[in-house]
Design an enzyme around this catalytic site. Sequence first.
Site, short mmCIF file in Angstrom:
data_model
loop_
_atom_site.label_atom_id
_atom_site.label_comp_id
_atom_site.label_asym_id
_atom_site.label_seq_id
_atom_site.Cartn_x
_atom_site.Cartn_y
_atom_site.Cartn_z
NE ARG A 102 33.05 28.82 37.77
CZ ARG A 102 31.78 30.02 38.14
NH1 ARG A 102 30.42 30.61 37.04
NH2 ARG A 102 31.80 29.97 39.59
CG ASP A 131 34.97 32.23 37.75
OD1 ASP A 131 34.98 32.01 39.11
OD2 ASP A 131 33.31 32.67 37.53
CG HIS A 206 34.65 34.57 41.85
ND1 HIS A 206 33.78 33.00 41.02
CD2 HIS A 206 33.59 35.10 41.92
CE1 HIS A 206 32.55 33.08 41.76
NE2 HIS A 206 32.81 34.33 42.00
CG ASP A 269 30.67 37.61 40.74
OD1 ASP A 269 31.76 38.35 40.43
OD2 ASP A 269 30.77 37.09 40.61
CD GLU A 270 28.60 34.66 43.71
OE1 GLU A 270 27.34 33.95 43.76
OE2 GLU A 270 29.64 34.06 42.92
CD1 TRP A 336 25.38 40.04 40.54
CD2 TRP A 336 24.23 38.36 40.85
NE1 TRP A 336 26.22 39.54 41.26
CE2 TRP A 336 25.36 38.88 41.76
CE3 TRP A 336 24.03 36.97 40.67
CZ2 TRP A 336 26.08 37.70 42.48
CZ3 TRP A 336 23.95 36.04 41.62
CH2 TRP A 336 25.07 36.86 42.74
CE1 TYR A 361 21.90 35.99 36.35
CE2 TYR A 361 23.26 34.04 37.90
CZ TYR A 361 23.09 35.44 37.71
OH TYR A 361 23.57 36.38 37.84
CD1 TRP A 411 25.28 32.41 35.83
CD2 TRP A 411 27.26 32.72 35.78
NE1 TRP A 411 25.79 33.83 36.22
CE2 TRP A 411 26.96 33.69 36.33
CE3 TRP A 411 28.55 32.34 35.42
CZ2 TRP A 411 27.48 35.25 36.44
CZ3 TRP A 411 29.91 33.56 35.32
CH2 TRP A 411 28.98 34.96 36.04
CB THR A 412 29.06 27.16 31.34
OG1 THR A 412 30.23 26.91 31.30
CG2 THR A 412 28.41 27.79 30.56
CD GLU A 413 28.19 27.37 37.87
OE1 GLU A 413 27.81 27.44 36.52
OE2 GLU A 413 28.32 28.36 38.53
#
Length: 469
Positions: A102, A131, A206, A269-270, A336, A361, A411-413
């Site tokens: 990110r 990602d 992702h 994930d996701e 998670w 987180y 997580w670096t958004e």
Amino acid sequence: MPDPIALVPLPQSVVWSDGTWETNDPWDGLSVGLNDALPATEYALSISPTGASLTAGSEAALADGRNTFAQIVTGANGAIPCVTISDRPEHAWRGMHLDVSRHFLPVEEIETLIDGLALHRLNVLHLHLTDDQGWRVEIKGYPRLTEVGAWREQTLVGHMSGDEESWTFDGTRHGGFYTQEELTGLVEYARKRGIMIVPEIDLPGHMQAAIAAYPELGNFPEQQLGVREVWGISDHVLGVSDEVFDFLRDVLTQVADIFPAPYVHIGGDECPRTEWERSSAARARMNEWGLTRVSEIQGRFTQFAADVLAEKGKRIIAWDEVLESHLPDDTVIMNWRHGNGVKDSTSRGFQTIIANNEHLYFDHYQGDPAQEPLAIGGRTTLKDVYTAAFSPRKLEDAQEKLILGLQGQIWTEYMPNAAQVQYMAFPRLCALAERAWGSPEQSWEEFEERLRAHLPRLDAFGIRYRPLD
Ligand code: ACM
């Protein structure tokens, strides 16, 4: 006597005694050796007026002992208090996850974070290398992954609202990637400090950055996507052609060769199924594979990655969604979504790492959002980390034994640079380290006081942190 020096995490046994060791070069005066008589995870450190000695049951335990010694000598100013320490960790896995997709972080900044992990006797850096918003690892034979996939034209400003019309962008190209040579250097830097780097290639979701670079990796190759410029979950996931599986074999094999760790994290994930549901190629594959449910396609990816990595002598780690489709018995689950998931994965016999988003987180706010820099949401204070019940339901002994350890997530958004990453990581990482080490239990107030005395060491290492309340 009162502790002359605050240690974080607190070792299992620390006995301070009168007298000091007068030295201006403590590292030169430290004698170091392996000792077969000690358990593999244990080290013994003693400092007397005439010098210092460190022995340990393994190289890993020696690294832990050196890192404790580093805390004692940082800022000691030539007079080091005498002490006898006997110590070992409760958990084998004491990890920190870092998302470099990110926002890209230069190698030197990852090295500074590694210094910070080592100082706290953490021993795993989980590097989230790929990602939707950026592919960060050089893969030979696939130049567009880094020429195209490592760069996005612009980035969403602020939170991603449901109203697309309201989105604004910064107009700035962002990106970067690591050559294989740089990563090999980073692995060695970390190894010398007692830290294993575990790489993650997030699949089959992702993957938008890779699909932007090579549209044939997607479900609709005629569609040219860009590297994603907003956050959230992308519908664009890997397709199911032979080409895709050849690509994954190449990527996982090269990544396995760069990182000597016995694990590769494969994400999992996701992963939305909407594209697979719409794709006639995916339907045809399901028939060929004898699958009746679209969700089972992910299980094919999990098994394929596990097989490729097993040929390299490695096991897979994956986020807990992989439990919902087929997976190999020796998969390590990274829990998670909810702490209760630990009970589910361990009762099914899977080794599990606790990384839950209620307590671990570190992209959540660490105080009142009105007073803090913009973050993704949630609130997880330092005290929450120190006092968390990580596994809310009671586990049987056999299940407890399957817990490998704890890990914090960055997580670096909303962390555009190293200073912001450090601010979000510290001092929560100090509390994580204390819990992962399994230090003797203290009250929150005792911990806070010890931490207050410890924080100047972060200043000495040039690491930014959120001040204590
Ligand atoms: C995750 O936060 N998607 C693992």
